[in-house]
Design an enzyme around this catalytic site. Sequence first.
Site, PDB file in Angstrom:
ATOM      1  N   CYS A   2       0.826  -1.203   0.000  1.00  0.00           N
ATOM      2  CA  CYS A   2       0.000   0.000   0.000  1.00  0.00           C
ATOM      3  C   CYS A   2       0.861   1.255   0.000  1.00  0.00           C
ATOM      4  O   CYS A   2       1.926   1.293   0.607  1.00  0.00           O
ATOM      5  CB  CYS A   2      -0.887   0.047   1.230  1.00  0.00           C
ATOM      6  N   ARG A  27       5.237   0.107  -6.060  1.00  0.00           N
ATOM      7  CA  ARG A  27       5.176  -0.735  -4.866  1.00  0.00           C
ATOM      8  C   ARG A  27       4.221  -1.914  -5.041  1.00  0.00           C
ATOM      9  O   ARG A  27       4.256  -2.847  -4.243  1.00  0.00           O
ATOM     10  CB  ARG A  27       4.711   0.113  -3.666  1.00  0.00           C
ATOM     11  N   TRP A  74      -2.815  -2.640  -1.624  1.00  0.00           N
ATOM     12  CA  TRP A  74      -2.390  -4.014  -1.925  1.00  0.00           C
ATOM     13  C   TRP A  74      -3.148  -4.872  -0.919  1.00  0.00           C
ATOM     14  O   TRP A  74      -2.891  -4.811   0.276  1.00  0.00           O
ATOM     15  CB  TRP A  74      -0.879  -4.131  -1.746  1.00  0.00           C
ATOM     16  N   ASN A  98      -1.582   1.818   5.682  1.00  0.00           N
ATOM     17  CA  ASN A  98      -0.665   0.803   5.148  1.00  0.00           C
ATOM     18  C   ASN A  98      -0.273  -0.095   6.316  1.00  0.00           C
ATOM     19  O   ASN A  98       0.062   0.410   7.377  1.00  0.00           O
ATOM     20  CB  ASN A  98       0.560   1.528   4.561  1.00  0.00           C
ATOM     21  N   GLY A  99      -0.334  -1.407   6.133  1.00  0.00           N
ATOM     22  CA  GLY A  99       0.046  -2.306   7.221  1.00  0.00           C
ATOM     23  C   GLY A  99      -1.119  -3.181   7.615  1.00  0.00           C
ATOM     24  O   GLY A  99      -2.110  -3.290   6.887  1.00  0.00           O
ATOM     25  N   GLU A 482      17.296 -17.926  -7.414  1.00  0.00           N
ATOM     26  CA  GLU A 482      16.898 -16.598  -7.885  1.00  0.00           C
ATOM     27  C   GLU A 482      16.240 -16.700  -9.267  1.00  0.00           C
ATOM     28  O   GLU A 482      15.240 -16.027  -9.538  1.00  0.00           O
ATOM     29  CB  GLU A 482      18.131 -15.685  -7.906  1.00  0.00           C
ATOM     30  N   LYS A 486      12.489 -15.480 -10.102  1.00  0.00           N
ATOM     31  CA  LYS A 486      12.199 -14.490 -11.161  1.00  0.00           C
ATOM     32  C   LYS A 486      11.131 -15.028 -12.104  1.00  0.00           C
ATOM     33  O   LYS A 486      10.191 -14.326 -12.447  1.00  0.00           O
ATOM     34  CB  LYS A 486      13.446 -14.156 -11.979  1.00  0.00           C
ATOM     35  N   GLU A 489       7.672 -15.159 -10.409  1.00  0.00           N
ATOM     36  CA  GLU A 489       7.122 -13.832 -10.127  1.00  0.00           C
ATOM     37  C   GLU A 489       6.473 -13.190 -11.336  1.00  0.00           C
ATOM     38  O   GLU A 489       5.402 -12.610 -11.222  1.00  0.00           O
ATOM     39  CB  GLU A 489       8.255 -12.885  -9.700  1.00  0.00           C
ATOM     40  N   HIS A 505      17.481 -37.086  -4.540  1.00  0.00           N
ATOM     41  CA  HIS A 505      16.792 -37.362  -3.272  1.00  0.00           C
ATOM     42  C   HIS A 505      15.292 -37.046  -3.362  1.00  0.00           C
ATOM     43  O   HIS A 505      14.631 -36.907  -2.342  1.00  0.00           O
ATOM     44  CB  HIS A 505      17.438 -36.563  -2.138  1.00  0.00           C
ATOM     45  N   LYS A 604       6.267  -4.267  -4.268  1.00  0.00           N
ATOM     46  CA  LYS A 604       7.696  -3.994  -4.332  1.00  0.00           C
ATOM     47  C   LYS A 604       8.293  -3.939  -2.934  1.00  0.00           C
ATOM     48  O   LYS A 604       9.375  -4.439  -2.687  1.00  0.00           O
ATOM     49  CB  LYS A 604       7.931  -2.663  -5.062  1.00  0.00           C
TER      50      LYS A 604
HETATM   51  O1  M6R Z   1      13.216  -4.641  -0.387  1.00  0.00           O
HETATM   52  P1  M6R Z   1      13.751  -5.996  -0.025  1.00  0.00           P
HETATM   53  O2  M6R Z   1      15.038  -6.309  -0.725  1.00  0.00           O
HETATM   54  O3  M6R Z   1      13.876  -6.195   1.458  1.00  0.00           O
HETATM   55  O4  M6R Z   1      12.680  -7.006  -0.553  1.00  0.00           O
HETATM   56  C1  M6R Z   1      12.793  -8.378  -0.302  1.00  0.00           C
HETATM   57  C2  M6R Z   1      11.872  -9.178  -1.186  1.00  0.00           C
HETATM   58  O5  M6R Z   1      10.544  -8.805  -0.974  1.00  0.00           O
HETATM   59  C3  M6R Z   1      12.204  -8.981  -2.668  1.00  0.00           C
HETATM   60  O6  M6R Z   1      13.522  -9.314  -2.954  1.00  0.00           O
HETATM   61  C4  M6R Z   1      11.268  -9.828  -3.540  1.00  0.00           C
HETATM   62  O7  M6R Z   1      11.539 -11.176  -3.354  1.00  0.00           O
HETATM   63  C5  M6R Z   1      11.404  -9.405  -4.996  1.00  0.00           C
HETATM   64  N1  M6R Z   1      10.110  -9.273  -5.571  1.00  0.00           N
HETATM   65  C6  M6R Z   1      12.179 -10.352  -5.809  1.00  0.00           C
HETATM   66  O8  M6R Z   1      12.211 -10.039  -7.147  1.00  0.00           O
END
Ligand code: M6R
Length: 609
Positions: A2, A27, A74, A98-99, A482, A486, A489, A505, A604
């Site tokens: 948010c 965000r 959000w 927000n929160g 990673e 990606k 996401e 395993h 974000k």
């Molecule tokens: O702002 P931060 O680096 O603390 O955020 C951590 C994760 O939320 C962030 O890396 C998230 O996994 C990304 N969307 C990855 O692309």
Amino acid sequence: MCGIVGIIGSSPVASNLVDALKRLEYRGYDSAGIATIHDGHLMRRRAKGKLRFLENKLKDEPLEGLIGIGHTRWATHGKPTEVNAHPHVSEGVSVVHNGIIENFKTLRVALEKDGYVFETETDTEVIAHLIASGLKAGQSPEDAVFFTLSQLEGAFALAVIFEGHEDLMIGARRGSPFAIGYGDEDEPGMYVGSDAIALAPFTNRVAYLEDGDFVVLNGTGAKIYDQDRVEVQRKISTSMAQTLVVDKGNHRHFMMKEIHEQPDVISRTLSHYIDLASERVDFSALDLDFKSLPRLTVTACGTAFYAGLVGKYLIEKWGGLPVDVDIASEFRYREPLMAEGGAALFISQSGETADSLASLKYCKAKNQKILSIVNVSESSIARESDEVLPTLAGPEIGVASTKAFTCQLTVLAALAIHIGKSRGVIDEALEVKLVRSLVEVPRLISELLTEEKRIEEISHSLSQARDVLYLGRGTSFPIALEGALKLKEISYIHAEAYAAGELKHGPIALIDENMPVIVVAPEDELFDKTVSNMQEVAARGGKIIFISDAEAERAGCEIVDQIKMPKCHPFVAPLLLAIPVQLLAYYTAVHMGTDVDQPRNLAKSVTVE
Ligand code: M6R
């Protein structure tokens, strides 16, 4: 997550509120709304989906008024509908938040008993009703907000306006970030926002609320109070947010722009930690004796956690220091034992991730020295740290982290050299060799980016897949993790990563001729072992995409495609290997037509637990 904005201006605020919300779009959000007060009346407009739907509403039904609040939501409690969109109202009180209000159910039941009728499924609505009930009981707006805050549990930031008060806004922060912008003589007004980026078009004079603070604003200034309601001063500093460029340039998406920025931002980050003339690392500004440090605890979330995992390999192998790495959302709940005289390192792009911030506080209470690697220098994590190691990636707008990740790896690699030197395991010759390998990285990434077309072609086959498996060993294991993150996401294709040796395993049962398997295998000391695992995949019909600097024949089995990597020192291999996994995910998502920069359900900056 948010986004909050609020303006008390000298001209109508509606369009400025929407402009500020646009700057918070990165965000992640699923609905938006604004409320203003004009001629004594509170009015609001809200819309599900992107801000353009709110703008369309405002075209048909404009809002006037010199005071207003706005929000991008959000969804946490309740679906992303117009009804659940903020601002929420109760009897002339309007709130954006927000929160999460953790005890909202108990509060809601009590309010319903008092006759309050709830329109929404949100936790926020209880705040509006609580403040309204305080006003009804004869409290001043300040008293009503203060009393309401005392009843709320959870981490949040909020802004409130009151019908009949066109020169009054109240804000509060507990856990979630909250910035106050101060106008000047040329542009009088006061502003609040979730971050300085939102306020950048209006002012660069910004103060940040500390945890537990609340602020009472009018058009000319603000009074800030701490949690005991004692008036306090919070430093007004000059925010750099106005100088930050936040457009896509010639790129179709922020993510692609940010992928292409990596050679530059890694160079910039390197020059902060490396003296190029002497080819030595320079951490003279860091006040921590690594020689006597018993161990380093690294905590982070998502991509930043994977950077931490790479950091563990680098710091243990090259720096000779034991490292623990934890996911922040688990860390504090297992009540970890912390070594006396230890240090804790937090890695975060935004510097606002709620779980990381809470873990930081846990470590602070355990007398750990707090270090952070953050990209936003004005963030909560940066401000709570004893020592900040900045990444100089510039604003990262795409929800999927790319350049922040490789800049985190850059800082961790330089730090590993510094630690190795301090602990006497890296001599001058080795330091120079490792520094040289790091300095080569931006050029090698630029070279790799010329292979983009080829990666785009490979991604066409990935977009047909239901599931994708990523494998890697050593530092390539976190890169595989990673890569899988990606892809999930932004393309919504199910992807998983395993340490290549773990395959037999269990996950090997998944392999058949429909399963693309992306093997991240630099030609290092673990290469032959990864090759054996790759052969196990090939024998079961898996479609191997081989990311390696080795010749294809070295794979010793059938591969469907190879992304050929440039040769480099194994120390910096993860920085380079991050690029093809980013590009594969990007082009797969583009091919599938998803919203690359703002993928569904994602935020974000994750400021809730
Ligand atoms: O702002 P931060 O680096 O603390 O955020 C951590 C994760 O939320 C962030 O890396 C998230 O996994 C990304 N969307 C990855 O692309």
